[in-house]
Motif scaffolding. Structure first.
Motif, PDB file in Angstrom:
ATOM      1  N   ILE A 153       1.053  -1.117  -0.136  1.00 20.30           N
ATOM      2  CA  ILE A 153       0.046   0.078  -0.153  1.00 20.30           C
ATOM      3  C   ILE A 153       0.644   1.348  -0.037  1.00 20.30           C
ATOM      4  CG2 ILE A 153      -1.863   1.290   1.335  1.00 20.30           C
ATOM      5  CD1 ILE A 153      -2.564  -1.852   2.407  1.00 20.30           C
ATOM      6  N   TYR A 154       2.261   1.270   0.686  1.00 21.35           N
ATOM      7  CA  TYR A 154       2.946   2.379   0.620  1.00 21.35           C
ATOM      8  C   TYR A 154       3.556   2.731  -0.594  1.00 21.35           C
ATOM      9  CZ  TYR A 154       3.137   2.041   5.891  1.00 21.35           C
ATOM     10  OH  TYR A 154       2.945   2.048   7.176  1.00 21.35           O
ATOM     11  N   LEU A 155       3.811   1.370  -1.211  1.00 18.11           N
ATOM     12  CA  LEU A 155       4.342   1.445  -2.571  1.00 18.11           C
ATOM     13  C   LEU A 155       3.407   1.887  -3.934  1.00 18.11           C
ATOM     14  CD1 LEU A 155       7.043  -1.327  -2.609  1.00 18.11           C
ATOM     15  CD2 LEU A 155       7.329   1.155  -2.162  1.00 18.11           C
ATOM     16  N   ALA A 156       2.132   1.448  -3.568  1.00 15.30           N
ATOM     17  CA  ALA A 156       1.169   1.813  -4.726  1.00 15.30           C
ATOM     18  C   ALA A 156       0.782   2.990  -4.793  1.00 15.30           C
ATOM     19  CB  ALA A 156       0.044   0.657  -4.740  1.00 15.30           C
ATOM     20  N   PRO A 157       0.188   3.432  -6.108  1.00 12.94           N
ATOM     21  CA  PRO A 157      -0.159   5.066  -5.996  1.00 12.94           C
ATOM     22  C   PRO A 157      -1.478   5.150  -5.537  1.00 12.94           C
ATOM     23  CG  PRO A 157      -0.253   3.950  -8.013  1.00 12.94           C
ATOM     24  CD  PRO A 157       0.403   3.014  -7.445  1.00 12.94           C
ATOM     25  N   LEU A 158      -1.768   4.882  -3.975  1.00 12.60           N
ATOM     26  CA  LEU A 158      -2.981   4.723  -3.377  1.00 12.60           C
ATOM     27  C   LEU A 158      -2.968   5.788  -2.337  1.00 12.60           C
ATOM     28  CD1 LEU A 158      -3.363   0.892  -2.789  1.00 12.60           C
ATOM     29  CD2 LEU A 158      -4.792   2.522  -4.479  1.00 12.60           C
ATOM     30  N   PRO A 159      -4.241   6.476  -2.062  1.00 19.67           N
ATOM     31  CA  PRO A 159      -4.411   7.493  -0.929  1.00 19.67           C
ATOM     32  C   PRO A 159      -3.821   6.921   0.235  1.00 19.67           C
ATOM     33  CG  PRO A 159      -6.585   6.909  -1.805  1.00 19.67           C
ATOM     34  CD  PRO A 159      -5.510   6.213  -2.615  1.00 19.67           C
ATOM     35  N   ASN A 160      -3.373   7.794   1.187  1.00 19.45           N
ATOM     36  CA  ASN A 160      -3.085   7.341   2.656  1.00 19.45           C
ATOM     37  C   ASN A 160      -4.321   7.558   3.395  1.00 19.45           C
ATOM     38  OD1 ASN A 160      -3.273   9.836   3.190  1.00 19.45           O
ATOM     39  ND2 ASN A 160      -0.927  10.258   3.523  1.00 19.45           N
ATOM     40  N   GLY A 161      -4.082   7.356   4.818  1.00 22.80           N
ATOM     41  CA  GLY A 161      -5.164   7.636   5.792  1.00 22.80           C
ATOM     42  C   GLY A 161      -5.823   8.601   5.520  1.00 22.80           C
ATOM     43  N   ILE A 164      -5.023  11.532   1.115  1.00 27.32           N
ATOM     44  CA  ILE A 164      -3.882  12.395   0.328  1.00 27.32           C
ATOM     45  C   ILE A 164      -3.105  11.219  -0.426  1.00 27.32           C
ATOM     46  CG2 ILE A 164      -1.850  13.964   0.323  1.00 27.32           C
ATOM     47  CD1 ILE A 164      -2.505  14.735   3.194  1.00 27.32           C
ATOM     48  N   TRP A 165      -3.221  11.586  -1.872  1.00 31.77           N
ATOM     49  CA  TRP A 165      -2.671  10.650  -2.644  1.00 31.77           C
ATOM     50  C   TRP A 165      -0.865  11.020  -2.690  1.00 31.77           C
ATOM     51  CZ3 TRP A 165      -5.296   7.384  -5.838  1.00 31.77           C
ATOM     52  CH2 TRP A 165      -6.818   7.687  -5.867  1.00 31.77           C
ATOM     53  N   PRO A 166      -0.292   9.816  -3.209  1.00 32.84           N
ATOM     54  CA  PRO A 166       1.313  10.219  -3.209  1.00 32.84           C
ATOM     55  C   PRO A 166       1.792  11.316  -4.094  1.00 32.84           C
ATOM     56  CG  PRO A 166       0.866   8.011  -4.222  1.00 32.84           C
ATOM     57  CD  PRO A 166      -0.427   8.586  -3.533  1.00 32.84           C
TER      58      PRO A 166
ATOM     59  N   GLN B  76      -4.523  12.621  -9.563  1.00 28.57           N
ATOM     60  CA  GLN B  76      -4.275  12.574  -7.977  1.00 28.57           C
ATOM     61  C   GLN B  76      -3.706  13.884  -7.424  1.00 28.57           C
ATOM     62  OE1 GLN B  76      -1.856   9.105  -7.733  1.00 28.57           O
ATOM     63  NE2 GLN B  76      -3.363   7.722  -8.385  1.00 28.57           N
ATOM     64  N   ASN B  77      -2.744  14.433  -8.081  1.00 27.94           N
ATOM     65  CA  ASN B  77      -1.920  15.589  -7.367  1.00 27.94           C
ATOM     66  C   ASN B  77      -2.610  17.072  -7.849  1.00 27.94           C
ATOM     67  OD1 ASN B  77       1.402  14.478  -7.455  1.00 27.94           O
ATOM     68  ND2 ASN B  77      -0.221  13.709  -6.284  1.00 27.94           N
ATOM     69  N   ALA B  78      -3.551  17.156  -8.648  1.00 27.43           N
ATOM     70  CA  ALA B  78      -4.008  18.512  -9.353  1.00 27.43           C
ATOM     71  C   ALA B  78      -5.413  18.460  -9.228  1.00 27.43           C
ATOM     72  CB  ALA B  78      -3.297  18.747 -10.758  1.00 27.43           C
ATOM     73  N   PHE B  79      -6.101  17.186  -9.120  1.00 31.20           N
ATOM     74  CA  PHE B  79      -7.428  17.328  -9.293  1.00 31.20           C
ATOM     75  C   PHE B  79      -8.369  16.864  -7.977  1.00 31.20           C
ATOM     76  CE2 PHE B  79     -11.869  15.800 -10.621  1.00 31.20           C
ATOM     77  CZ  PHE B  79     -12.043  16.784 -11.075  1.00 31.20           C
ATOM     78  N   ASP B  80      -8.131  15.607  -7.722  1.00 33.44           N
ATOM     79  CA  ASP B  80      -8.912  14.997  -6.728  1.00 33.44           C
ATOM     80  C   ASP B  80      -8.482  15.615  -5.310  1.00 33.44           C
ATOM     81  OD1 ASP B  80     -10.657  12.871  -5.783  1.00 33.44           O
ATOM     82  OD2 ASP B  80      -9.091  12.066  -4.965  1.00 33.44           O
ATOM     83  N   TYR B  81      -7.341  15.833  -4.905  1.00 35.56           N
ATOM     84  CA  TYR B  81      -6.670  16.148  -3.739  1.00 35.56           C
ATOM     85  C   TYR B  81      -5.572  17.189  -3.955  1.00 35.56           C
ATOM     86  CZ  TYR B  81      -5.826  16.536   1.155  1.00 35.56           C
ATOM     87  OH  TYR B  81      -5.737  16.989   2.445  1.00 35.56           O
ATOM     88  N   ARG B  82      -5.687  18.356  -4.244  1.00 36.30           N
ATOM     89  CA  ARG B  82      -4.696  19.580  -4.819  1.00 36.30           C
ATOM     90  C   ARG B  82      -3.665  19.352  -3.620  1.00 36.30           C
ATOM     91  NH1 ARG B  82      -6.608  24.653  -6.958  1.00 36.30           N
ATOM     92  NH2 ARG B  82      -7.208  23.989  -9.022  1.00 36.30           N
TER      93      ARG B  82
END
Lengths: 475, 176
Positions: A153-161, A164-166, B76-82
């Motif tokens: 989960i840390y490595l994949a482009p998934l949002p954290n708790g 927030i996305w990586p 991910q970085n500019a739309f869903d959660y800026r």
């Protein structure tokens, strides 16, 4: 044969003497001999040396898993990491193993595009080596996160708790994509190359289980030329895709350091320097593996002294590039006029880690220069010993870059000295056990030489050569 | 014997099978093939095959991969959660490039593999030729010309004669 007659004529007459190409397969072996020889490693009884090597390797690999179990159950504090060296053996080992993998792709893809036909007898084993090296490399970043069960989960482009996305400005995230793509594409390329040979194994199989297992993965291959036509195009395209891939992987690994602002890391020479070092170390490992194997598996006619000599030349060339990069780093540190940078390099060579720096210089810069001499390049024992020095030197290179830069921070109050714990050491030693275990299983169950490809480079495979059945005797 | 699948003619050298392929092609057959242990250089031309279209799959895969990378990072970085990092723009194709580059290669490689398998109709669970014991040598050191009975030009006597004159020493029918 026609060529002998021709060269006799040439010495008598005025026509220039035609130079015969050195054959890639020695002793004029037949097409059938190639399948018999390579398949017999898989089909024959298990040799005693294989069992002893396998038991030792599997034991050493087991030790690594025990160390990882201890790390996971106790915490990353069992490693010697602490401020200021928050990265040390873990990332050193990661970069070391990823680098080793690069020779496999260089041999399979870049030498293929450059039409270096000698690659055919070593590419299968080198590609397998790549896969196993990437597997060993992957372990270190996985386990260093501590909560290993969350690593995917840390490595994949998934949002954290916090949803927030990586953030994709981090080279560490680029590295995840680079290394996972590299592992996946290497596996695809290796498998595509294996399909015709799996069909050979299927057609030779005597037991039902073998026939089913090899037949399943051979996908129903019949050697049809309509299939070969698409197959060869796909192979060429995969080689074309793997070439920019392999160059990008170690470039991105070097960005992990170069994009930071640590003195000794923040340099633009890193990407090409890392790529050259990776190929250098990878060829070192290919030589370390293939020199004993060619004797143990009686493959002297397929993996010839010429193959070893050519690989020695690659080691010499890339080793010299690496030596140039070491010199250039020092020059720029002085010429750039940044006192922190200059200090970092002086400290590398003459600071508390001087022993690591000079081990690196002797193994990587001085040792491969012996390959200027043909006598040494063609002496298998000498090449084997030098190849081990190359492996050692390249591990030290990564250690020197990582630890000497970190242990002297901008704030002298946080300066320190990193020493590994026994867990650090045994985990790294254990990764060699895993690598050897996987390689031994590969050579026992899959054809370790690309049978169809080697057949394709023999004179009897050429429809325009007399041995290939051409009438008229010219070639 | 049930209805045969086709007729196979065995050859010992790549030059012989290539000469036979030219003969078969000239005779106007459509449902036929040459089977060899390794790709024989020049055989595509002898059989009259066109350039393989695998490259189109690769291209489409590559474009899809690049677009996926750029869109994913933008989303991910500019739309869903800026996410503002160091006061820099929310999105720029430059920092998104390394990941998109890797995804281009990843998707293109998968498309190449699956495109090749699709064009070759693989995996093939059952093939009449693979039941023939003689034909098993195709992955060892023999070369075969195979003409299917479903070809409109096929006739058991004439086709056999044609393959004999092309120089084959062993010809047999393969059952379905």
């Amino acid at each position: 044969m026609a060529s002998v007659v021709e060269s006799k004529w040439a010495t008598k007459g005025s026509t220039p003497k035609t130079l015969e190409r050195e054959p890639l397969v020695l002793n004029q072996r037949s097409l059938g001999w190639i399948s018999d020889r390579v398949a017999s490693i898989v089909e024959g009884p298990t040799p005693k040396w294989w069992w002893s090597a396998f038991i030792i390797s599997a034991g050493v690999a087991g030790m690594m898993f025990a160390m990882i179990g201890y790390l996971v159950s106790t915490g990353v504090g069992v490693w010697g990491l602490n401020q200021p060296a928050g990265w040390a053996w873990d990332i050193t080992n990661f970069v070391f193993w990823i680098g080793i993998g690069h020779a496999g792709t260089l041999i399979s893809a870049i030498l293929f595009l450059l039409r270096q036909r000698w690659r055919t007898s070593i590419n299968r084993a080198a590609e397998a080596m790549t896969l196993f090296a990437v597997a060993c490399a992957g372990i270190f970043p996985m386990v260093h996160v501590g909560r290993i069960w969350l690593a995917p989960i840390y490595l994949a482009p998934l949002p954290n708790g916090n949803e927030i996305w990586p953030q994709f400005r981090s080279p560490l995230l680029w590295d995840v994509f680079a290394v996972s793509t590299y592992g996946t594409v290497s596996l695809l390329f290796w498998y595509v190359g294996l399909v015709p040979d799996l069909a050979t194994m299927r057609d030779r199989a005597t037991s039902k289980l073998r026939k089913f297992a090899y037949g399943f993965f051979a996908l129903g291959w019949t050697g049809s030329n309509r299939n070969w036509s698409n197959y060869e195009k796909a192979y060429l395209l995969l080689a074309g895709l793997s070439t920019p891939l392999v160059l990008s992987v170690h470039s991105i690994v070097s960005f992990d350091f170069a994009v930071s602002q640590v003195p000794g890391w923040h340099t633009t020479i890193f990407p090409p320097y890392f790529v050259a070092g990776a190929i250098f170390s990878g060829f070192g490992m290919v030589l370390t593996l293939m020199i004993p194997l060619r004797t143990l598996c009686k493959l002297e006619d397929l993996i010839t002294v010429r193959h070893v000599e050519l690989m020695g030349k690659v080691v010499l060339a890339t080793g010299s590039i690496v030596g140039y990069a070491y010199g250039m780093e020092f020059f720029i540190a002085w010429y750039g006029g940044n006192p922190n940078e200059l200090y970092a390099f002086k400290n590398r060579a003459f600071g508390p880690y001087w022993w690591a720096y000079w081990s690196m210089i002797s193994c990587n810069v001085i040792c491969p220069q012996l390959f200027w001499f043909k006598k040494i390049r063609t002496n298998l024992i000498a090449v084997f010993i030098i190849s081990i020095f190359v492996n050692i030197g390249m591990w030290f290179e990564r250690f020197v870059i990582i630890v000497t830069s970190l242990h002297r921070d901008y704030l002298p109050s946080s300066w320190g000295y990193f020493s590994p714990t026994y867990v650090d050491i045994l985990t790294f030693v254990g990764s060699f056990g895993l690598f050897c275990t996987l390689f031994l299983l590969f050579m026992r169950f899959l054809p370790m030489i690309a049978i169809a490809e080697v057949k394709g480079v023999t004179p009897q495979a050429d429809p325009h050569h007399p041995l290939g059945g051409a009438k008229g005797g010219h070639h | 014997m049930s209805k045969p699948h086709g007729i196979i003619a065995e050859f010992d050298t790549p030059a012989d099978v290539m000469a036979a392929a030219r003969v078969v092609r000239k005779a106007g057959f459509k449902r036929w093939d040459v089977h060899t242990p390794f790709p024989v250089h020049g055989m595509d031309e002898a059989m009259g095959l066109k350039n393989s279209p695998v490259g189109w799959f690769t291209f489409v895969g590559g474009v899809t991969g690049y677009t996926t990378g750029m869109l994913m990072i933008w989303f991910q970085n500019a739309f869903d959660y800026r996410l503002v990092v160091g006061g820099k723009p929310l999105f720029s194709p430059l920092f998104a490039f390394p990941v998109s580059y890797e995804l281009t290669i990843l998707f293109a490689s998968f498309a190449t593999l699956f495109g090749m398998l699709f064009l070759n109709r693989l995996p093939c669970l059952y093939h009449p030729l693979l039941k023939n014991r003689r034909f098993a040598q195709v992955t060892h050191d023999k070369f075969y010309v195979v003409i299917e009975t479903s070809d409109s030009k096929y006739s058991e006597t004439e086709t056999r004669k044609l393959l004999e004159t092309a120089g084959s020493k062993h010809i047999e029918l393969v059952e379905e």
